[in-house]
Design an enzyme around this catalytic site. Sequence first.
Site, PDB file in Angstrom:
ATOM      1  N   HIS A 166     -11.564   6.321   2.357  1.00 42.01           N
ATOM      2  CA  HIS A 166     -11.541   7.663   2.944  1.00 42.01           C
ATOM      3  C   HIS A 166     -11.500   8.737   1.874  1.00 42.01           C
ATOM      4  CE1 HIS A 166      -7.110   7.201   2.252  1.00 42.01           C
ATOM      5  NE2 HIS A 166      -7.402   5.941   2.520  1.00 42.01           N
ATOM      6  N   HIS A 171      -7.030  11.452   5.363  1.00 39.54           N
ATOM      7  CA  HIS A 171      -8.323  10.977   5.862  1.00 39.54           C
ATOM      8  C   HIS A 171      -9.169  12.202   6.137  1.00 39.54           C
ATOM      9  CE1 HIS A 171      -7.399   6.638   6.261  1.00 39.54           C
ATOM     10  NE2 HIS A 171      -6.180   7.110   6.248  1.00 39.54           N
ATOM     11  N   GLU A 197     -10.916   1.067  -0.510  1.00 38.11           N
ATOM     12  CA  GLU A 197     -10.005  -0.051  -0.239  1.00 38.11           C
ATOM     13  C   GLU A 197     -10.687  -1.215   0.457  1.00 38.11           C
ATOM     14  OE1 GLU A 197      -6.732   1.123   2.345  1.00 38.11           O
ATOM     15  OE2 GLU A 197      -7.737   2.984   2.853  1.00 38.11           O
ATOM     16  N   ASP A 207      -3.655   7.192  -3.682  1.00 38.70           N
ATOM     17  CA  ASP A 207      -3.486   6.146  -2.668  1.00 38.70           C
ATOM     18  C   ASP A 207      -3.889   4.826  -3.327  1.00 38.70           C
ATOM     19  OD1 ASP A 207      -3.437   4.590  -0.388  1.00 38.70           O
ATOM     20  OD2 ASP A 207      -4.831   5.839   0.764  1.00 38.70           O
ATOM     21  N   GLU A 265      -6.848  -1.431  -3.584  1.00 41.83           N
ATOM     22  CA  GLU A 265      -7.218  -0.019  -3.400  1.00 41.83           C
ATOM     23  C   GLU A 265      -6.915   0.802  -4.643  1.00 41.83           C
ATOM     24  OE1 GLU A 265      -5.006   2.051  -0.331  1.00 41.83           O
ATOM     25  OE2 GLU A 265      -6.534   3.606  -0.185  1.00 41.83           O
ATOM     26  N   ASP A 274       0.871  -1.182   0.000  1.00 43.76           N
ATOM     27  CA  ASP A 274       0.000   0.000   0.000  1.00 43.76           C
ATOM     28  C   ASP A 274       0.901   1.222   0.000  1.00 43.76           C
ATOM     29  OD1 ASP A 274      -1.883   1.982   0.458  1.00 43.76           O
ATOM     30  OD2 ASP A 274      -2.877   0.940   2.107  1.00 43.76           O
TER      31      ASP A 274
END
Length: 292
Positions: A153, A161, A185, A91, A277, A80
Amino acid sequence: MNKEAIIKAGKIASEIKIWIKPQIKKGDKLLDIATKIEDKIFELGGFPAFPVNLSINEQAAHYTPTYNDEKLAEGLLKVDFGVHIDGFIADTAFSVDLENNETNKQLIEASEKALLNVEKNISSELTLGETGKIIEDTIKSCGFNPVANLSGHSLEEFDLHAGISIPNVDNKSKTKFGNGHYAIEPFATNGNGKIHDGEKGNIFMWISDRQTRNPNARKILEFIKYTFGPMPFASRWIIEEFGKLAIISLRQLEQEGILHHYAILTEEKGKLVSQAENTFLINNDEVIVTTK
Ligand code: CO
């Protein structure tokens, strides 16, 4: 919102994902994998939005290697990582099976399928509850459970976040995505779907404007604020800059409530966890998967 920076960060993340995935082999040093990805982010003109997370088996997230880490890649490995350009974040995560193990493979397929099903249905009109239901139904149809207490998020400038959570289960939320920037995710597990805080890892984040009186800690704190701002960082990045003793200052800054020290998120019963994700940019009728 800077669309150009968001797209560029996503492109870098996607390029790195495609580049690194086939290179990861059982027995590689986790430290080498992390460093390779982080170096590549800089090479392509980005900045790591957080340390590369390399979490194995029951560890769902938030493990990053220490400066002298000897741990080797094995099992079900989650990779990640995040890229930012001027604070605009991409992300993304993928999982690899390093054991040629059927359960690992099925778990990976379950989280990937869930993410793909979200991608097929996502729009500014989709609700968060419906998104969670898509993830939950897909993972359950594969014979596993979604991790209920981890979520996607919303993303904002220098904010990983940013307030909106995207559930991995149907929480009945009627809130619609609307226009925005989101990391989604899905996590799948052969356990009961609960994650808890395991031992403290090697990731920190600056959380308080308070000052420290210790001159060494003060110097390190200034560097952290200037270099990472409110984004998470690895203890090894600090040690690279200040040497091994910096770990004492990090601990002190943590005790003074100035730094947050992330725990490794771990499946309660030691069961396996997979993750997939991507980052999505939603603008009215247009949805861009920036990290694909
Ligand atoms: Co994320």
